[in-house]
Structures are given as C-alpha cells and as structure tokens.
Design a protein around this motif. Structure first.
Motif, PDB file in Angstrom:
ATOM      1  N   MET A   1      -0.785  50.720 -15.882  1.00 25.60           N
ATOM      2  CA  MET A   1      -1.290  49.466 -15.496  1.00 25.60           C
ATOM      3  C   MET A   1      -0.141  48.467 -15.145  1.00 25.60           C
ATOM      4  O   MET A   1      -0.158  47.599 -14.346  1.00 25.60           O
ATOM      5  N   LYS A   2       0.845  48.356 -15.869  1.00 21.98           N
ATOM      6  CA  LYS A   2       2.135  47.521 -15.548  1.00 21.98           C
ATOM      7  C   LYS A   2       2.843  48.096 -14.240  1.00 21.98           C
ATOM      8  O   LYS A   2       3.105  46.755 -13.698  1.00 21.98           O
ATOM      9  N   LYS A   3       2.719  49.016 -14.147  1.00 23.81           N
ATOM     10  CA  LYS A   3       3.429  49.498 -12.885  1.00 23.81           C
ATOM     11  C   LYS A   3       2.937  48.799 -11.677  1.00 23.81           C
ATOM     12  O   LYS A   3       3.369  48.633 -10.582  1.00 23.81           O
ATOM     13  N   ARG A   4       1.379  48.980 -11.797  1.00 25.63           N
ATOM     14  CA  ARG A   4       0.450  48.527 -10.718  1.00 25.63           C
ATOM     15  C   ARG A   4       0.697  46.783 -10.500  1.00 25.63           C
ATOM     16  O   ARG A   4       0.894  46.235  -9.622  1.00 25.63           O
ATOM     17  N   ILE A   5       0.953  46.143 -11.672  1.00 25.29           N
ATOM     18  CA  ILE A   5       1.144  44.596 -11.673  1.00 25.29           C
ATOM     19  C   ILE A   5       2.530  44.545 -11.063  1.00 25.29           C
ATOM     20  O   ILE A   5       2.568  43.307 -10.186  1.00 25.29           O
ATOM     21  N   LYS A   6       3.397  45.294 -11.427  1.00 25.37           N
ATOM     22  CA  LYS A   6       4.818  45.070 -10.741  1.00 25.37           C
ATOM     23  C   LYS A   6       4.858  45.334  -9.243  1.00 25.37           C
ATOM     24  O   LYS A   6       5.337  44.647  -8.319  1.00 25.37           O
ATOM     25  N   LEU A   7       3.972  46.298  -8.780  1.00 25.27           N
ATOM     26  CA  LEU A   7       3.949  46.683  -7.306  1.00 25.27           C
ATOM     27  C   LEU A   7       3.160  45.445  -6.689  1.00 25.27           C
ATOM     28  O   LEU A   7       3.606  45.183  -5.634  1.00 25.27           O
ATOM     29  N   ILE A   8       2.288  45.030  -7.287  1.00 26.02           N
ATOM     30  CA  ILE A   8       1.298  43.940  -6.524  1.00 26.02           C
ATOM     31  C   ILE A   8       2.466  42.732  -6.414  1.00 26.02           C
ATOM     32  O   ILE A   8       2.549  42.079  -5.206  1.00 26.02           O
ATOM     33  N   THR A   9       2.971  42.506  -7.454  1.00 21.89           N
ATOM     34  CA  THR A   9       4.018  41.347  -7.409  1.00 21.89           C
ATOM     35  C   THR A   9       5.074  41.406  -6.391  1.00 21.89           C
ATOM     36  O   THR A   9       5.473  40.608  -5.710  1.00 21.89           O
ATOM     37  N   ALA A  10       5.596  42.667  -6.467  1.00 20.22           N
ATOM     38  CA  ALA A  10       6.617  42.917  -5.192  1.00 20.22           C
ATOM     39  C   ALA A  10       6.154  42.837  -4.131  1.00 20.22           C
ATOM     40  O   ALA A  10       6.838  42.281  -3.039  1.00 20.22           O
ATOM     41  N   VAL A  11       4.863  43.147  -3.731  1.00 16.89           N
ATOM     42  CA  VAL A  11       4.408  43.341  -2.313  1.00 16.89           C
ATOM     43  C   VAL A  11       4.151  41.775  -2.179  1.00 16.89           C
ATOM     44  O   VAL A  11       4.493  41.366  -0.694  1.00 16.89           O
ATOM     45  N   ILE A  12       3.566  41.065  -2.843  1.00 18.78           N
ATOM     46  CA  ILE A  12       3.403  39.424  -2.631  1.00 18.78           C
ATOM     47  C   ILE A  12       4.704  38.885  -2.382  1.00 18.78           C
ATOM     48  O   ILE A  12       4.613  38.009  -1.357  1.00 18.78           O
ATOM     49  N   ALA A  13       5.526  39.091  -3.225  1.00 21.43           N
ATOM     50  CA  ALA A  13       6.860  38.576  -2.876  1.00 21.43           C
ATOM     51  C   ALA A  13       7.564  39.100  -1.530  1.00 21.43           C
ATOM     52  O   ALA A  13       8.060  38.131  -0.848  1.00 21.43           O
ATOM     53  N   GLY A  14       7.531  40.249  -1.317  1.00 14.31           N
ATOM     54  CA  GLY A  14       7.989  40.669   0.078  1.00 14.31           C
ATOM     55  C   GLY A  14       7.561  40.130   0.973  1.00 14.31           C
ATOM     56  O   GLY A  14       7.930  39.741   2.054  1.00 14.31           O
ATOM     57  N   THR A  15       5.943  39.816   0.917  1.00 14.62           N
ATOM     58  CA  THR A  15       5.149  39.263   1.937  1.00 14.62           C
ATOM     59  C   THR A  15       5.505  37.989   2.355  1.00 14.62           C
ATOM     60  O   THR A  15       5.937  37.400   3.445  1.00 14.62           O
ATOM     61  N   ALA A  16       5.853  37.128   1.155  1.00 13.10           N
ATOM     62  CA  ALA A  16       6.066  35.853   1.343  1.00 13.10           C
ATOM     63  C   ALA A  16       7.272  35.629   1.964  1.00 13.10           C
ATOM     64  O   ALA A  16       7.733  34.756   2.780  1.00 13.10           O
ATOM     65  N   ILE A  17       8.443  36.413   1.544  1.00  7.96           N
ATOM     66  CA  ILE A  17       9.803  36.250   2.192  1.00  7.96           C
ATOM     67  C   ILE A  17       9.642  36.563   3.527  1.00  7.96           C
ATOM     68  O   ILE A  17      10.349  36.112   4.468  1.00  7.96           O
ATOM     69  N   LEU A  18       9.162  37.661   4.056  1.00  6.84           N
ATOM     70  CA  LEU A  18       8.832  38.191   5.401  1.00  6.84           C
ATOM     71  C   LEU A  18       8.211  36.764   6.345  1.00  6.84           C
ATOM     72  O   LEU A  18       8.773  36.474   7.183  1.00  6.84           O
ATOM     73  N   ILE A  19       7.152  36.242   5.816  1.00  3.76           N
ATOM     74  CA  ILE A  19       6.562  35.271   6.396  1.00  3.76           C
ATOM     75  C   ILE A  19       7.406  33.941   6.716  1.00  3.76           C
ATOM     76  O   ILE A  19       7.664  33.439   7.809  1.00  3.76           O
ATOM     77  N   GLY A  20       8.029  33.507   5.355  1.00  3.43           N
ATOM     78  CA  GLY A  20       8.973  32.632   5.315  1.00  3.43           C
ATOM     79  C   GLY A  20      10.254  32.712   6.345  1.00  3.43           C
ATOM     80  O   GLY A  20      10.631  31.863   7.075  1.00  3.43           O
ATOM     81  N   SER A  21      10.779  34.143   6.511  1.00  5.50           N
ATOM     82  CA  SER A  21      11.781  34.418   7.354  1.00  5.50           C
ATOM     83  C   SER A  21      11.345  34.267   9.068  1.00  5.50           C
ATOM     84  O   SER A  21      12.138  33.837   9.708  1.00  5.50           O
ATOM     85  N   VAL A  22      10.294  34.934   9.315  1.00  9.88           N
ATOM     86  CA  VAL A  22       9.928  34.665  10.418  1.00  9.88           C
ATOM     87  C   VAL A  22       9.361  33.138  11.029  1.00  9.88           C
ATOM     88  O   VAL A  22       9.979  32.631  12.055  1.00  9.88           O
ATOM     89  N   TRP A  23       8.858  32.246  10.086  1.00 11.97           N
ATOM     90  CA  TRP A  23       8.613  30.900  10.355  1.00 11.97           C
ATOM     91  C   TRP A  23      10.061  30.321  10.420  1.00 11.97           C
ATOM     92  O   TRP A  23      10.366  29.477  11.594  1.00 11.97           O
ATOM     93  N   LEU A  24      11.055  30.530   9.650  1.00 15.11           N
ATOM     94  CA  LEU A  24      12.516  29.751   9.817  1.00 15.11           C
ATOM     95  C   LEU A  24      13.088  30.215  11.136  1.00 15.11           C
ATOM     96  O   LEU A  24      13.747  29.519  11.906  1.00 15.11           O
ATOM     97  N   ILE A  25      12.975  31.432  11.789  1.00 19.59           N
ATOM     98  CA  ILE A  25      13.624  31.937  13.011  1.00 19.59           C
ATOM     99  C   ILE A  25      12.990  31.283  13.983  1.00 19.59           C
ATOM    100  O   ILE A  25      13.399  30.854  14.921  1.00 19.59           O
ATOM    101  N   ASN A  26      11.423  31.184  13.840  1.00 26.29           N
ATOM    102  CA  ASN A  26      10.736  30.430  15.035  1.00 26.29           C
ATOM    103  C   ASN A  26      10.907  29.007  15.211  1.00 26.29           C
ATOM    104  O   ASN A  26      11.381  28.398  16.197  1.00 26.29           O
ATOM    105  N   GLU A  27      11.200  28.268  14.025  1.00 25.66           N
ATOM    106  CA  GLU A  27      11.550  27.037  14.124  1.00 25.66           C
ATOM    107  C   GLU A  27      13.002  26.646  14.507  1.00 25.66           C
ATOM    108  O   GLU A  27      13.294  25.633  15.093  1.00 25.66           O
TER     109      GLU A  27
END
Length: 92
Positions: free
Chosen positions: A1-27
């Motif tokens: 169960m803890k591994k699943r929470i860590k995985l979900i947290t990592a996926v959410i953090a990775g997605t946020a970083i990716l979206i933020g990077s794309v936005w900054l490059i575009n701007e």
C-alpha cells in the motif's frame, strides 16, 4: 500500500514538473513586450516578424489585412465596439 502511494505521488509530481516545463518553454518563445503579455492580443501578432523598431506584424483573423502593431499596446476585447472576437474568433 505504501509503495502505491509513493508511486502515485511520484507520477503526480512528475506530471506537474513536465507541464510546468512545457509552459515555461512556450512562454519564453515570445518577445518581452506588453503586447505579448495579453493572450488575446498575442493570437494576432507574428512574434517572428518585427516590421520596425517597436512594431510587430498584426494579421487580421479574416486574412483581409495586416498592420504594424505597437509592442507596448494591447487590444481591448471586452467592449463590443472595439476589435473583438465572437465565438468563431472573427472580427466584429
């Protein structure tokens, strides 16, 4: 169960970083001018074609004309008597 929470947290953090990077490059691709700060005005301007000192090419959405648009101005798009966009992004 803890591994699943860590995985979900990592996926959410990775997605946020990716979206933020794309936005900054575009701007960062836009010139540092007040006309490009407004997203409505930016749709009409050609960022790669500076026609004169302090002016960028403005192309009508109808394709009927182009003008020199000052880089320190923004278009008013809230009032219907000014250049505005209807549902199809055409001129009023």
């Amino acid at each position: 169960m803890k591994k699943r929470i860590k995985l979900i947290t990592a996926v959410i953090a990775g997605t946020a970083i990716l979206i933020g990077s794309v936005w900054l490059i575009n701007e960062s691709r836009y010139p540092n001018a007040p006309a490009f700060d407004d997203h409505f005005t930016r749709k009409f301007l050609n960022k790669d074609k500076k026609v004169a000192s302090g002016f960028y090419e403005f192309k009508s959405k109808t394709g009927q004309y182009t003008i020199w648009f000052p880089e320190e101005y923004q278009m008013l798009h809230d009032a219907s008597e000014y250049y505005s966009a209807n549902g199809k992004l055409c001129e009023n």
